[in-house]
Design an enzyme around this catalytic site. Structure first.
Site, short mmCIF file in Angstrom:
data_model
loop_
_atom_site.label_atom_id
_atom_site.label_comp_id
_atom_site.label_asym_id
_atom_site.label_seq_id
_atom_site.Cartn_x
_atom_site.Cartn_y
_atom_site.Cartn_z
N GLU A 194 -17.20 -62.92 -9.89
CA GLU A 194 -16.36 -62.04 -10.71
C GLU A 194 -17.06 -61.63 -12.00
O GLU A 194 -16.61 -61.97 -13.11
CB GLU A 194 -15.01 -62.70 -10.99
N GLU A 313 -12.93 -64.21 -1.68
CA GLU A 313 -11.67 -64.90 -2.03
C GLU A 313 -10.51 -64.00 -1.63
O GLU A 313 -10.54 -62.79 -1.86
CB GLU A 313 -11.57 -65.19 -3.53
#
Length: 584
Positions: A194, A313
């Protein structure tokens, strides 16, 4: 994802990420053919041997399905800091036996590395990481290793500390690459989890992300051994699948001119639904469109160009969470999301990694916390399951029982009938079907309701030609009753008789029409953040966060919405540190 010391809140605390979810609403990904996603049997050779003859696209397809070892080696400051026990070989044995083909092992290096040059990683930590990785590899699992929460701990400072951050990032990957250079090709490296950069525009962030991905690629490729051809996983900015982010990653991959690259993004559904805020209580048309649009965008932008993609994810940001007093997302709505997600991933050719911080697999017992939920997820890897507009039929105890109708969502299956346990209900007498409308008769509901005690009286199943049955809970209720209460800055607990009903959301406004509560852009406040039901304790908590956000000496009107359709209006006023609540 960004973590905190509280494992149940590991994804929260970054306002830029919340804004990104609201604007672009994060995303999903794609791969090759549908046939790549039948769950393999694990017979014969290990993953390391199997993937020798596979193309990058085929290797990533062979990784489906995948699972995240979350809140463990990525925990801060150490492996057990966020409540999970130390990893054992038995954990990976379990994951493999459950049909998973790969694991993502997030690793946070910050607290095990010097913060100044030469940025040496502690040898004991590196040895532990390698031990865990080797256990997974020895089970025939593909493995993804990354640089995880470092992304917000120090990498995010790149705009104001460019040279030091870049040097530390390169030093980190130099050491990781050296440690694993002789590991089999079933080990993948992921650049950075991220990616995020403080006080930057998206355009600036994309440039910094490109720079780090390019540095990562160069360091690993020059490190020798199997790293010369190892699959390298490159994230978009924020791992967001907005079109601009995807286009930027495609452009960078072209410039790197390396066939052994994999794209990654994350997907946690439409934000209001994922955390139950802004009235997003249902997996409705808006949430469904967010999901299908993301997969379509990824197919068109990546898969069609032959770029293998690993959805690193997925899940819902606040479901399941067994450490909260009540689930934020209604169970049936969550089941519909996971069922549709699995289907869209499968037909899009997407390899998906379930985020599991602790809420799916109990790491101490190695048992699933919610077998029904995980069974639906596993079923979605290979087939569809029928659902319905709701998993509950509410019958008011104060009224006579009449027919109730639900809309069936066959999802390409055929409706087979309704069962209670091993007994099939009689079509025509107990229920009727017209198109996709399932109507339960008053006669059947009267029998199922029994003595009409508050709560679930009986559970029946709508069964379809394939997949799992859809459970329908026949529930007796009456309109909940709230009472007056007093509290302080620590919160207000409202005595509440739920009478078989369940809380869906809370709407909070002032007389002038403005919104009350900490989330001032919507009247519908966030479940378990501004308010939280306590069913066993017959209470309804207005949190300190909500109370402290109220205007002084100004009455706020709250409307509590329940899943039966009932609403209850309540007033609260804060004065000099105290708060009073009264029934409207």
């Amino acid at each position: 994802m960004k973590g905190t010391h509280h494992p149940s809140d590991r994804r929260r605390g970054d306002p830029r990420r919340v804004l990104g979810l609201l604007l672009a609403l994060v995303a999903a990904i794609g791969l090759t053919s549908t046939t790549a996603f039948a769950v393999p049997s694990h017979k014969g050779a290990s993953a390391a041997t199997e993937n020798v003859a596979l193309s990058p696209m085929g290797a990533v397809a062979a990784m489906q399905p995948s699972w995240n070892l979350g809140n463990t080696l990525d925990a801060i400051p150490d492996e057990t800091s966020w409540g999970n026990p130390p990893v054992t070989k038995a954990l990976f044995d379990t994951i493999k036996s459950q049909g998973f083909r790969s694991v993502r092992i997030p690793v946070t290096w910050t607290d095990h590395q010097s913060s100044t040059a030469p940025y040496t990683i502690d040898a004991r930590w590196m040895t532990r990481v390698k031990q865990v990785v080797d256990w997974a590899l020895s089970d025939g699992l593909y493995v993804v290793v990354n640089v995880h929460h470092d992304s917000w701990q120090w990498i995010a400072d790149m705009p104001t500390d460019h040279d030091n951050v870049l040097a530390r990032f390169k030093a980190s990957w130099t050491q990781i690459a050296a440690t694993f250079k002789d590991s089999p090709s079933s080990l993948l490296f992921e650049s950075n989890n991220e990616p995020q950069f403080n006080d930057t525009t998206d355009a600036q962030g994309i440039q910094y992300n490109d720079e780090l991905n390019t540095a990562f690629h160069s360091v690993v490729r020059q490190s020798g051994g199997n790293n010369a051809t190892r699959l390298l996983v490159l994230p978009t900015l924020h791992t967001n699948s907005g079109q601009d982010f995807l286009d930027a990653l495609v452009s960078e991959m072209k410039s790197l001119n390396d066939p052994n690259l994999v794209a990654t993004v994350h997907y946690y559904s439409w934000y209001p639904f994922s955390v139950n805020i802004a009235g997003g209580t249902q997996f409705d048309a808006t949430a469904q469109k967010d999901l299908t649009d993301n997969f379509a965008r990824l197919r068109d932008t990546l898969v069609s160009k032959g770029i293998p993609v690993y959805l690193g994810e997925y899940g819902l940001l606040s479901y399941p969470d067994h450490f909260q007093p009540a689930p934020r997302v209604e169970r049936g709505e969550a089941l519909k999301y996971f069922e549709m997600f699995g289907y869209e991933a499968r037909v899009s050719g997407v390899t998906t990694a379930l985020w599991d911080a602790y809420n799916f697999l109990n790491r101490s017992t190695l048992q699933w916390r919610d077998p029904e939920l995980i069974n639906l997820i596993k079923s979605s890897w290979t087939t569809r399951s029928g659902t319905a507009s709701s998993d509950r039929v509410f019958l008011a105890k104060s009224s006579a029982i009449t027919t109730r109708t639900l809309t069936l969502n066959p999802n390409g299956t055929s409706f087979r009938g309704v069962w209670q346990g091993g007994k099939q209900l009689v079509r025509g007498r107990d229920y009727t079907v017209s198109g996709n409308q399932l109507t339960l008769t008053a006669t059947a509901l009267t029998r199922l309701a029994g003595d009409r005690a508050y709560g679930v009286n009986a559970t029946i199943e709508a069964r379809f030609s394939r997949g799992l049955p859809w459970k329908i809970h026949v529930t007796t209720y009456d309109r909940p009753v709230l009472s007056d209460a007093t509290g302080d800055a620590g919160g207000l607990t409202i005595p509440t008789q739920y009478r078989g009903d369940q809380l869906a959301t809370m709407e909070a406004t002032y007389a002038d029409g403005s919104n009350a509560g900490p989330t001032n852009w919507t009247p519908y406040q966030e479940f378990n953040e501004a308010f939280s039901p306590d069913y066993p304790g017959n209470g309804l908590l207005l949190t300190s966060k909500f109370v402290n956000s109220l205007r002084e000496d100004t009455q706020a009107t709250l409307v509590f919405h329940f899943w039966s359709g009932a609403t209850v209006t309540y007033h609260v006023t804060k004065t000099s540190g105290s708060v009073t609540g009264t029934v409207a």
